[in-house]
Scaffold this motif. Structure first.
Motif, PDB file in Angstrom:
ATOM      1  N   ILE A 269       0.643  -1.216   0.035  1.00 31.83           N
ATOM      2  CA  ILE A 269      -0.020   0.054   0.078  1.00 31.83           C
ATOM      3  C   ILE A 269       0.901   1.262   0.085  1.00 31.83           C
ATOM      4  CG2 ILE A 269      -0.312   0.193   2.647  1.00 31.83           C
ATOM      5  CD1 ILE A 269      -2.890   0.787  -0.117  1.00 31.83           C
ATOM      6  N   ARG A 270       1.946   1.131   0.610  1.00 32.36           N
ATOM      7  CA  ARG A 270       2.889   2.472   0.714  1.00 32.36           C
ATOM      8  C   ARG A 270       3.414   2.546  -0.835  1.00 32.36           C
ATOM      9  NH1 ARG A 270       6.133   4.343   4.772  1.00 32.36           N
ATOM     10  NH2 ARG A 270       7.522   5.390   3.054  1.00 32.36           N
ATOM     11  N   ALA A 271       3.596   1.336  -1.504  1.00 29.62           N
ATOM     12  CA  ALA A 271       4.217   1.952  -3.019  1.00 29.62           C
ATOM     13  C   ALA A 271       3.021   2.038  -3.791  1.00 29.62           C
ATOM     14  CB  ALA A 271       4.752   0.193  -3.521  1.00 29.62           C
ATOM     15  N   LEU A 272       2.033   1.515  -3.383  1.00 32.50           N
ATOM     16  CA  LEU A 272       0.845   2.316  -4.377  1.00 32.50           C
ATOM     17  C   LEU A 272       0.556   3.562  -3.940  1.00 32.50           C
ATOM     18  CD1 LEU A 272      -1.306  -0.890  -4.563  1.00 32.50           C
ATOM     19  CD2 LEU A 272       0.264  -0.338  -6.117  1.00 32.50           C
ATOM     20  N   SER A 273       0.441   4.053  -2.970  1.00 33.02           N
ATOM     21  CA  SER A 273       0.410   5.377  -2.230  1.00 33.02           C
ATOM     22  C   SER A 273       1.167   6.154  -2.897  1.00 33.02           C
ATOM     23  CB  SER A 273       0.074   5.387  -0.808  1.00 33.02           C
ATOM     24  OG  SER A 273       0.101   6.600  -0.386  1.00 33.02           O
ATOM     25  N   SER A 274       2.430   5.864  -3.111  1.00 32.89           N
ATOM     26  CA  SER A 274       3.530   6.638  -3.816  1.00 32.89           C
ATOM     27  C   SER A 274       3.059   6.987  -5.176  1.00 32.89           C
ATOM     28  CB  SER A 274       4.771   6.239  -3.631  1.00 32.89           C
ATOM     29  OG  SER A 274       5.184   5.978  -1.983  1.00 32.89           O
ATOM     30  N   VAL A 275       2.846   6.030  -5.713  1.00 31.55           N
ATOM     31  CA  VAL A 275       2.142   6.192  -7.324  1.00 31.55           C
ATOM     32  C   VAL A 275       1.127   7.266  -7.171  1.00 31.55           C
ATOM     33  CG1 VAL A 275       1.332   5.148  -9.296  1.00 31.55           C
ATOM     34  CG2 VAL A 275       3.229   3.968  -7.848  1.00 31.55           C
ATOM     35  N   ALA A 276       0.309   6.916  -6.379  1.00 35.13           N
ATOM     36  CA  ALA A 276      -0.984   7.663  -6.504  1.00 35.13           C
ATOM     37  C   ALA A 276      -0.583   9.299  -6.406  1.00 35.13           C
ATOM     38  CB  ALA A 276      -1.709   7.504  -5.369  1.00 35.13           C
ATOM     39  N   HIS A 277       0.458   9.448  -5.395  1.00 41.67           N
ATOM     40  CA  HIS A 277       0.682  11.110  -5.289  1.00 41.67           C
ATOM     41  C   HIS A 277       1.381  11.437  -6.559  1.00 41.67           C
ATOM     42  CE1 HIS A 277      -0.264  11.696  -0.945  1.00 41.67           C
ATOM     43  NE2 HIS A 277       0.033  10.515  -0.766  1.00 41.67           N
ATOM     44  N   ARG A 278       1.872  10.599  -7.521  1.00 48.08           N
ATOM     45  CA  ARG A 278       2.655  11.169  -8.486  1.00 48.08           C
ATOM     46  C   ARG A 278       1.878  11.098  -9.857  1.00 48.08           C
ATOM     47  NH1 ARG A 278       8.586   8.627  -8.109  1.00 48.08           N
ATOM     48  NH2 ARG A 278       8.895  10.112  -9.708  1.00 48.08           N
ATOM     49  N   ILE A 279       0.695  10.547  -9.883  1.00 48.63           N
ATOM     50  CA  ILE A 279      -0.217  10.799 -10.813  1.00 48.63           C
ATOM     51  C   ILE A 279      -0.941  12.197 -11.062  1.00 48.63           C
ATOM     52  CG2 ILE A 279      -2.438   9.929 -11.834  1.00 48.63           C
ATOM     53  CD1 ILE A 279      -1.780   7.037 -10.702  1.00 48.63           C
ATOM     54  N   THR A 280      -0.928  12.658 -12.285  1.00 47.60           N
ATOM     55  CA  THR A 280      -1.161  14.013 -12.692  1.00 47.60           C
ATOM     56  C   THR A 280      -3.013  13.819 -13.197  1.00 47.60           C
ATOM     57  OG1 THR A 280      -0.615  14.084 -15.019  1.00 47.60           O
ATOM     58  CG2 THR A 280       0.809  14.555 -12.971  1.00 47.60           C
ATOM     59  N   GLY A 281      -3.482  14.948 -13.272  1.00 49.31           N
ATOM     60  CA  GLY A 281      -4.859  15.009 -13.593  1.00 49.31           C
ATOM     61  C   GLY A 281      -5.057  14.562 -15.064  1.00 49.31           C
ATOM     62  N   GLU A 282      -3.884  14.518 -15.783  1.00 52.53           N
ATOM     63  CA  GLU A 282      -3.843  14.209 -17.240  1.00 52.53           C
ATOM     64  C   GLU A 282      -3.589  12.772 -17.493  1.00 52.53           C
ATOM     65  OE1 GLU A 282      -2.022  16.962 -16.194  1.00 52.53           O
ATOM     66  OE2 GLU A 282      -3.611  18.144 -16.945  1.00 52.53           O
ATOM     67  N   GLN A 283      -3.705  11.907 -16.325  1.00 47.49           N
ATOM     68  CA  GLN A 283      -3.371  10.295 -16.498  1.00 47.49           C
ATOM     69  C   GLN A 283      -4.467   9.882 -15.806  1.00 47.49           C
ATOM     70  OE1 GLN A 283       0.367  10.918 -14.260  1.00 47.49           O
ATOM     71  NE2 GLN A 283       1.379   9.924 -16.125  1.00 47.49           N
ATOM     72  N   PRO A 284      -5.646  10.138 -16.391  1.00 45.00           N
ATOM     73  CA  PRO A 284      -7.093   9.292 -15.510  1.00 45.00           C
ATOM     74  C   PRO A 284      -6.961   7.640 -15.938  1.00 45.00           C
ATOM     75  CG  PRO A 284      -7.629  10.499 -17.870  1.00 45.00           C
ATOM     76  CD  PRO A 284      -6.142  10.818 -17.330  1.00 45.00           C
ATOM     77  N   ALA A 285      -6.478   7.412 -17.206  1.00 44.53           N
ATOM     78  CA  ALA A 285      -6.245   5.760 -17.475  1.00 44.53           C
ATOM     79  C   ALA A 285      -5.360   5.112 -16.395  1.00 44.53           C
ATOM     80  CB  ALA A 285      -5.938   5.593 -18.431  1.00 44.53           C
ATOM     81  N   LEU A 286      -4.200   5.946 -16.049  1.00 41.22           N
ATOM     82  CA  LEU A 286      -3.399   5.326 -15.053  1.00 41.22           C
ATOM     83  C   LEU A 286      -3.844   5.119 -13.813  1.00 41.22           C
ATOM     84  CD1 LEU A 286      -0.683   3.965 -14.553  1.00 41.22           C
ATOM     85  CD2 LEU A 286       0.296   6.146 -14.360  1.00 41.22           C
ATOM     86  N   ALA A 287      -4.817   6.207 -13.369  1.00 41.43           N
ATOM     87  CA  ALA A 287      -5.269   6.388 -12.046  1.00 41.43           C
ATOM     88  C   ALA A 287      -6.468   5.091 -11.853  1.00 41.43           C
ATOM     89  CB  ALA A 287      -6.128   7.535 -11.963  1.00 41.43           C
ATOM     90  N   ARG A 288      -7.046   4.833 -12.940  1.00 46.76           N
ATOM     91  CA  ARG A 288      -8.027   3.687 -12.989  1.00 46.76           C
ATOM     92  C   ARG A 288      -7.663   2.282 -12.746  1.00 46.76           C
ATOM     93  NH1 ARG A 288     -10.519   6.830 -16.996  1.00 46.76           N
ATOM     94  NH2 ARG A 288      -9.363   5.764 -18.576  1.00 46.76           N
ATOM     95  N   GLU A 289      -6.064   2.254 -13.374  1.00 46.28           N
ATOM     96  CA  GLU A 289      -5.577   1.138 -13.297  1.00 46.28           C
ATOM     97  C   GLU A 289      -5.007   0.876 -11.954  1.00 46.28           C
ATOM     98  OE1 GLU A 289      -2.245   0.211 -16.091  1.00 46.28           O
ATOM     99  OE2 GLU A 289      -3.359   1.317 -17.896  1.00 46.28           O
ATOM    100  N   LEU A 290      -4.566   1.988 -11.271  1.00 48.08           N
ATOM    101  CA  LEU A 290      -4.185   1.781 -10.019  1.00 48.08           C
ATOM    102  C   LEU A 290      -5.318   1.679  -9.106  1.00 48.08           C
ATOM    103  CD1 LEU A 290      -2.090   2.313  -7.579  1.00 48.08           C
ATOM    104  CD2 LEU A 290      -2.186   4.719  -7.825  1.00 48.08           C
ATOM    105  N   ARG A 291      -6.423   2.237  -9.188  1.00 48.22           N
ATOM    106  CA  ARG A 291      -7.500   1.683  -8.541  1.00 48.22           C
ATOM    107  C   ARG A 291      -8.024   0.361  -8.704  1.00 48.22           C
ATOM    108  NH1 ARG A 291     -12.810   5.102  -9.600  1.00 48.22           N
ATOM    109  NH2 ARG A 291     -12.765   3.506 -11.546  1.00 48.22           N
TER     110      ARG A 291
END
Length: 332
Positions: A269-291
């Motif tokens: 969860i720490r690793a995934l949380s770090s990724v979440a903090h670095r995703i931008t608003g221009e990367q919704p597809a990546l945000a969905r993959e992370l979710r």
């Protein structure tokens, strides 16, 4: 010719590291004994690395062997090729822009002779062009790779996993193991970053005994051109894949107790949380993959994990995870 039956193989893949390769290899040459081989692999590097490697091979043919790929295949396949070709009882991966610090091989040999451990964990020192007081205060002169007892032979797999997860340093160059413990091709081909995370389950499964030597044996170089210096969408996806594989490898293991399962869950969860903090608003597809990855790993939600963080008094850690997840929900 390098020794036919070495006790140690130092495995060095290289690609685009012309300013650092010679210093890296010479840091090993300065301390090898008659039972150590150095195996270099040219992963089709387009710079002058190949020439440097051939010069080193010509000058030190009794120690160095040189392999090559016909095309660039990436760090994971390079390590797998080196592992398949290694002849040593133990293997030590070394990144070609890093350094082996003085006394490392002697320290390793002493630890093996004293304990006979399948796996020896060492610490590292950060190497920068300019080291300032702030770096010393951050502890960069000595970074630990294991949270647990030092210089004690251990055999509990739960202790090994908890110590690795707590230290959050899963790179292979701080883990010197019997060649057989790595298995065959443990590094996932094509992965650019966090390929080492995905290789940890295979190593842990095959290790019977281990020891942590609390000495910095590796100089880990910080440089702007490294794979982790910038994270694009492809590298983010590599992180997600490695986290899923690490978590999945232990999800149904009946031999792990609650403390060890929490350590693995918290690391992921720490690793995934770090990724979440670095995703931008221009990367919704990546945000969905992370979710989707979060839902797959934690189908019942994070309430239990966050409550355990609260119980341990990890208020700041709990807050950071919660903020990362909240941000992710907004972006996705």
């Amino acid at each position: 010719m390098s020794p036919p039956h070495p006790w140690l193989s130092v495995l060095v893949p290289f690609y685009r590291v012309e300013p650092y390769l010679r210093e890296c290899v010479e840091s090993v040459l300065a301390q090898v004994d008659g039972g150590v081989e150095i195996v270099l692999l040219d992963d089709a590097s387009p710079d002058d690395c190949g020439t440097i490697a051939r010069e080193l091979r010509k000058s030190h043919g009794e120690v160095i062997r040189l392999l090559g790929h016909d095309r660039n295949r990436g760090i994971a396949e390079a390590r797998n090729t080196l592992l398949a070709d290694a002849r040593g009882d133990y293997v030590w991966f070394l990144d070609s822009d890093d350094l082996m610090l003085p006394g490392a091989i002697a320290g390793l040999k002493a630890a093996i002779e004293r304990t006979g451990a399948d796996l020896v964990l060492c610490d590292f020192r950060v190497v920068r062009e300019r080291m300032a007081l702030k770096h010393r205060l951050r502890g960069e002169y000595h970074r630990s790779t294991f949270s647990g007892r030092d210089n004690q032979l251990e055999s509990d797999r739960g202790v090994l996993l908890r110590g690795l997860m707590a230290a959050r340093q899963l790179h292979p160059w701080s883990k010197i193991a019997r060649r057989s413990c790595w298995g065959t091709a443990p590094f996932p081909p094509g992965r650019v970053v966090m390929e080492d995370m995905a290789a940890i389950p295979a190593l842990v499964a095959n290790v019977r005994t281990f020891v942590h030597v609390a000495e910095p044996w590796i100089g880990y170089r910080q440089r702007p051109g490294s794979a982790l210096a910038t994270l694009d969408a492809g590298k983010f996806r590599d992180v997600l894949a490695s986290v899923r594989e690490l978590h999945g490898a232990f999800a149904d293991d009946p031999g792990l107790d609650a403390r060890t399962r929490f350590a693995i869950d918290y690391f992921c969860i720490r690793a995934l949380s770090s990724v979440a903090h670095r995703i931008t608003g221009e990367q919704p597809a990546l945000a969905r993959e992370l979710r989707d990855t979060l839902q797959r790993l934690f189908p019942g939600g994070l309430r239990v994990l966050l409550e355990e963080c609260r119980r341990r008094g990890w208020w700041l850690r709990r807050r950071r995870i919660s903020k990362g997840i909240e941000r992710l929900e907004r972006l996705a």
